[in-house]
Design a protein around this motif. Structure first.
Motif, short mmCIF file in Angstrom:
data_model
loop_
_atom_site.label_atom_id
_atom_site.label_comp_id
_atom_site.label_asym_id
_atom_site.label_seq_id
_atom_site.Cartn_x
_atom_site.Cartn_y
_atom_site.Cartn_z
N GLY A 130 -8.33 8.45 8.32
CA GLY A 130 -7.94 7.73 7.35
C GLY A 130 -8.93 6.60 7.01
O GLY A 130 -9.44 6.43 5.87
N GLU A 131 -9.60 6.03 8.07
CA GLU A 131 -10.30 4.84 7.86
C GLU A 131 -11.69 5.49 7.37
O GLU A 131 -12.17 4.85 6.57
CB GLU A 131 -10.44 4.34 9.30
N ILE A 250 -8.17 -0.63 2.89
CA ILE A 250 -6.91 -0.98 3.36
C ILE A 250 -6.09 0.24 3.25
O ILE A 250 -5.32 0.45 4.10
CB ILE A 250 -6.46 -2.28 2.37
N ALA A 251 -6.30 0.85 2.31
CA ALA A 251 -5.33 2.11 1.79
C ALA A 251 -5.69 3.04 3.20
O ALA A 251 -4.79 3.96 3.64
CB ALA A 251 -5.51 2.80 0.47
N SER A 255 -3.10 4.70 5.62
CA SER A 255 -2.86 6.12 5.88
C SER A 255 -2.84 6.60 7.20
O SER A 255 -2.08 7.50 7.41
CB SER A 255 -3.94 6.76 4.93
N ASP A 256 -3.55 6.08 8.14
CA ASP A 256 -3.77 6.55 9.38
C ASP A 256 -2.43 6.05 10.10
O ASP A 256 -1.83 6.64 11.13
CB ASP A 256 -4.89 5.78 10.29
N LYS A 257 -1.90 4.88 9.68
CA LYS A 257 -0.62 4.29 10.53
C LYS A 257 0.69 4.85 10.02
O LYS A 257 1.52 5.24 10.84
CB LYS A 257 -0.65 2.79 10.21
N LYS A 258 0.74 4.93 8.59
CA LYS A 258 1.96 5.25 7.92
C LYS A 258 2.15 6.99 7.61
O LYS A 258 2.99 7.10 7.18
CB LYS A 258 2.22 4.42 6.80
N GLY A 259 1.00 7.40 7.43
CA GLY A 259 0.91 8.61 6.66
C GLY A 259 0.44 8.66 5.30
O GLY A 259 0.55 7.72 4.81
N PRO A 381 0.41 16.95 12.69
CA PRO A 381 -0.12 16.10 13.41
C PRO A 381 -1.20 15.40 12.76
O PRO A 381 -1.78 15.79 12.03
CB PRO A 381 -0.31 16.62 14.69
N SER A 382 -1.12 14.04 12.82
CA SER A 382 -2.13 13.15 12.21
C SER A 382 -3.34 13.50 12.62
O SER A 382 -4.18 14.09 11.89
CB SER A 382 -1.75 11.80 11.98
#
Length: 391
Positions: A130-131, A250-251, A255-259, A381-382
């Motif tokens: 995500g980052e 930030i988004a 996204s990495d943390k919450k999906g 899975p992320s």
């Protein structure tokens, strides 16, 4: 934690920034150029859409070839053709010739961007998807915002010809930057049939398509709309760019943390509000509020949707997945420019932006009904499923 900011990732991200800036310099200026040549709104939409539709036809084939033969040959070839096409705008003598050039330019756009975007996704550690995708997508959408502003500034201060040559220079810089990057992807040695169709990512293509119909309306018709209400359209793109640059990293982390769903759902709602505000705008204030909202909404939704696309695809089909994502975006922008061109000609720009808001609403509903349910069902899975994904 795996390293994200490698030399190759930085070079490719900067290369995309320069390439997309050159490309999007044409979006607000080409409609004005066509008008100066004697064209109407319908021809503006046709010329703007011709590029995207030609790239749509080619992208799926490019994706399959990337997975078989690697990224670099197509990246270099596509960029060289892109530079040539950009230079040829100086020699356009009529609408028919311009449309033909747009088709060739679309082919170069399909090859260069699909190969570059796929090469970047190869470089991003899966644990920082995500980052990494947030930053790399920021370079592209920042260019989507800054490019129109630069194009308008050069065109208004000098001439169309100077603007085209400046875009050629940016494209050359993009080529030089990417030549210094190492490609981690190893081409397949097997002789399996080249696959151009990746069915695993189809559910997410429809929301992406409808989101980018609205984006086609924004980039093509905001300059003409701003001219009508006596506002500098460069201000819209500047504020949009600044908002996007601040919100997207930030988004990406969220996204990495919450999906991705936690980002996409509110982002699409905000994008709808932005277009409604723009539809009712009659002064600079409304345009600025819309630019801020659209920077947050579109800027957050786009990389998260691309992340889902790449996560749904098998590990050895990232080229095809990227091609499908870009095909959906190009088709949305291309058809959006054409259809919304008819809306603006027979109705008004206010109705045009309301239709754009409706398109994003459809994107939102499709995501809620199909994609979110699919993600819950598969329980994807992320970061652990693949080590060369993006976003």
């Amino acid at each position: 934690m795996q390293r994200l900011w490698t030399k190759s990732f930085i070079l490719m991200t900067l290369g995309l920034l320069f390439l997309f800036t050159a490309f999007y310099m044409l979006y607000p200026t080409l409609p004005l150029f066509i008008k100066e040549m004697g064209g109407n709104e319908k021809q503006v939409g046709l010329a703007m859409g011709a590029l995207m539709l030609s790239s749509v036809v080619l992208r799926p084939f490019v994706g399959g070839l990337l997975d078989r033969f690697g990224r670099r040959p197509f990246m270099i070839g596509g960029l060289l053709l892109f530079i040539l096409a950009m230079y040829m705008y100086n020699w356009v003598g009529g609408i028919i010739m311009l449309i033909g050039l747009r088709i060739v330019h679309g082919m170069s756009w399909a090859v260069s961007t699909t190969s570059m975007m796929t090469a970047v996704t190869d470089m991003i550690p899966s644990a920082r998807r995500g980052e990494g995708m947030g930053w790399f997508s920021t370079s592209m959408t920042l260019a989507m915002a800054v490019g129109p502003m630069i194009g308008l500034g050069i065109m208004q201060g000098t001439s169309y010809q100077t603007m085209f040559l400046f875009a050629v220079g940016l494209s050359v810089v993009a080529l030089l930057l990417t030549l210094g990057a190492k490609m981690p992807f190893q081409p397949h040695t097997n002789k399996k049939k080249i696959q151009i169709f990746e069915k695993s990512v189809l559910p997410v293509m429809a929301p992406i398509f409808f989101l980018f119909i609205a984006y086609g309306g924004i980039t093509t018709f905001v300059p003409l709309f701003a001219e009508q209400i006596k506002v500098n359209s460069g201000t819209f793109f500047l504020v949009y760019a600044a908002t996007l640059a601040l919100s997207r990293p930030i988004a990406g982390k969220l996204s990495d943390k919450k999906g991705e769903t936690a980002v996409i759902v509110p982002a699409l709602i905000i994008a709808i509000l932005a277009l409604i505000v723009l539809s009712f705008s009659t002064s600079l204030l409304g345009v600025l509020v819309s630019a801020v909202l659209y920077g947050i909404g579109f800027g957050s939704a786009q990389p998260a949707l691309q992340a889902i696309t790449l996560r749904l695809a098998p590990e050895d089909r990232k080229g095809a997945a990227n091609a499908f994502f870009s095909t959906a975006t190009d088709l949305g922008i291309g058809l959006g420019a054409m259809v919304l061109g008819l809306v603006s000609e027979y109705m008004s720009y206010h109705i045009l932006f309301m239709v754009s808001a409706l398109s994003v609403m459809i994107s939102f509903l499709l995501f809620i009904i199909y994609v979110r349910r699919l993600l819950k069902f598969k329980q994807l899975p992320s970061a652990k499923t693949s080590d060369s994904v993006s976003l």
